[in-house]
Design a protein around this motif. Structure first.
Motif, short mmCIF file in Angstrom:
data_model
loop_
_atom_site.label_atom_id
_atom_site.label_comp_id
_atom_site.label_asym_id
_atom_site.label_seq_id
_atom_site.Cartn_x
_atom_site.Cartn_y
_atom_site.Cartn_z
N HIS A 84 0.85 -1.20 0.00
CA HIS A 84 0.00 0.00 0.00
C HIS A 84 0.88 1.25 0.00
CE1 HIS A 84 -3.22 2.69 1.90
NE2 HIS A 84 -2.12 3.24 2.36
N TYR A 85 1.82 1.31 0.95
CA TYR A 85 2.66 2.52 1.07
C TYR A 85 3.64 2.65 -0.09
CZ TYR A 85 0.63 3.31 5.63
OH TYR A 85 -0.27 3.54 6.65
N SER A 86 3.98 1.54 -0.71
CA SER A 86 4.96 1.60 -1.82
C SER A 86 4.38 2.31 -3.05
CB SER A 86 5.36 0.18 -2.23
OG SER A 86 4.29 -0.44 -2.93
N LEU A 129 -6.54 -2.86 6.58
CA LEU A 129 -5.67 -3.54 7.56
C LEU A 129 -5.15 -2.55 8.60
CD1 LEU A 129 -3.72 -5.88 5.12
CD2 LEU A 129 -5.42 -6.59 6.84
N GLN A 130 -4.91 -1.32 8.18
CA GLN A 130 -4.46 -0.32 9.16
C GLN A 130 -5.58 0.00 10.16
OE1 GLN A 130 -1.59 0.28 9.97
NE2 GLN A 130 -0.36 1.49 8.54
N ILE A 131 -6.79 0.02 9.68
CA ILE A 131 -7.93 0.22 10.60
C ILE A 131 -8.00 -0.95 11.59
CG2 ILE A 131 -10.48 0.24 10.72
CD1 ILE A 131 -9.59 2.83 9.65
N ARG A 142 3.80 2.60 10.87
CA ARG A 142 2.93 3.57 11.57
C ARG A 142 2.13 4.34 10.51
NH1 ARG A 142 3.47 5.08 16.66
NH2 ARG A 142 3.26 7.31 16.30
N PRO A 143 0.83 4.48 10.71
CA PRO A 143 0.00 5.13 9.70
C PRO A 143 0.14 6.65 9.74
CG PRO A 143 -1.35 4.44 11.55
CD PRO A 143 0.06 3.94 11.82
N TYR A 144 -0.21 7.31 8.65
CA TYR A 144 -0.40 8.76 8.53
C TYR A 144 0.91 9.57 8.55
CZ TYR A 144 -4.62 6.64 10.42
OH TYR A 144 -5.67 5.78 10.65
N GLU A 145 1.94 9.11 9.22
CA GLU A 145 3.14 9.94 9.42
C GLU A 145 3.87 10.21 8.11
OE1 GLU A 145 4.06 8.67 14.08
OE2 GLU A 145 5.25 7.81 12.43
N GLY A 146 3.92 9.24 7.23
CA GLY A 146 4.62 9.43 5.95
C GLY A 146 3.96 10.53 5.14
N TRP A 147 2.65 10.46 5.05
CA TRP A 147 1.92 11.49 4.31
C TRP A 147 2.09 12.86 4.98
CZ3 TRP A 147 -0.12 11.92 -0.30
CH2 TRP A 147 -0.53 10.78 -1.02
N THR A 148 2.04 12.88 6.29
CA THR A 148 2.16 14.17 7.00
C THR A 148 3.51 14.81 6.71
OG1 THR A 148 0.72 13.29 8.74
CG2 THR A 148 1.99 15.28 9.26
#
Ligand SMILES: CCC[C@@H]1OCC(CO)=C1C(=O)O
Length: 214
Positions: A84-86, A129-131, A142-148
């Motif tokens: 997903h993050y890739s 899956l993150q939910i 860890r979710p959200y941090e990359g986008w932030t």
């Protein structure tokens, strides 16, 4: 009497001996086949209701083949979340290659992310899956941090080039963008399986642009 291998099996064995890469290519293809089948099932039914047998049946492989590539269901789920993050670095690079201003890059990359959340099975599965991360006994990213972080960098560039409303804190604004996008895609998923995500995101984006531009 020696049991002769059937010609097809022999040919495959010969080909594999001749080019070890063929074995490697087949392993890569099987790994991808399993990942996509798992993403399909995780996206539809979630982590707990998906069994390794379900994935094997959907991928058309044996359970042994799955355990060879992904020894546990948790490792398989982690691979889906990582896939997903890739997706995002390429998305960002494509947005940055369009010669847009930093603020417009930020909106473009989120616009394209909205399309991916609607259409990309691996993105949809990773989000689910993150939910459900508390149900998965594995160290998921860890979710959200990359986008932030990415959006904060773009918004700092936007501030420095006078593209941001004076007094706007780029880091706080990045957190708001992430929360707005996350909430928009989550509500769309809950109410329409993301069928209306692009419309919902367009409404949110308009409001955000009004608050961020000078
Ligand atoms: C861009 C908003 C954040 C994004 O939305 C769903 C989700 C999955 O956890 C995200 C993430 O972890 O970055």
């Amino acid at each position: 009497m020696t049991q002769l291998s059937p010609p097809e099996a022999w040919l495959q064995q010969t080909a594999a001996r001749r080019s070890p890469d063929l074995r490697q290519e087949r392993a890569v293809r099987t790994r991808e086949q399993i990942l996509f089948a798992a993403a399909e099932l995780f996206a539809q039914a979630g982590f707990q209701k998906t069994s390794i047998k379900d994935v094997a049946d959907r991928a058309g492989v044996t359970k042994g083949a799955i355990f060879f590539h992904y020894p546990t269901k948790e490792i398989l789920a982690t691979a889906v979340v990582e896939a997903h993050y890739s997706r995002w670095p390429d998305l960002l690079a494509r947005a940055q290659a369009q010669g847009l201003s930093p603020l417009d890059v930020a909106f473009e990359v989120l616009d394209q992310a909205a399309v991916a959340f609607r259409d990309d099975l691996v993105v949809r599965a990773g989000a689910r899956l993150q939910i459900e991360r508390s149900l998965i006994d594995a160290p998921l990213p860890r979710p959200y941090e990359g986008w932030t972080d990415v959006l904060a960098t773009l918004l700092r560039d936007a501030r420095d080039s006078g593209e941001l409303r004076p007094g706007t804190d780029p880091d706080a604004a990045a957190r708001c963008l992430v929360a707005s996008f996350f909430g928009t895609q989550h509500i769309s998923d809950t109410l329409s399986q993301r069928a209306d995500l692009l419309e919902r995101w367009a409404d949110m984006r308009e409001l955000l642009a009004l608050s961020l531009r000078p």
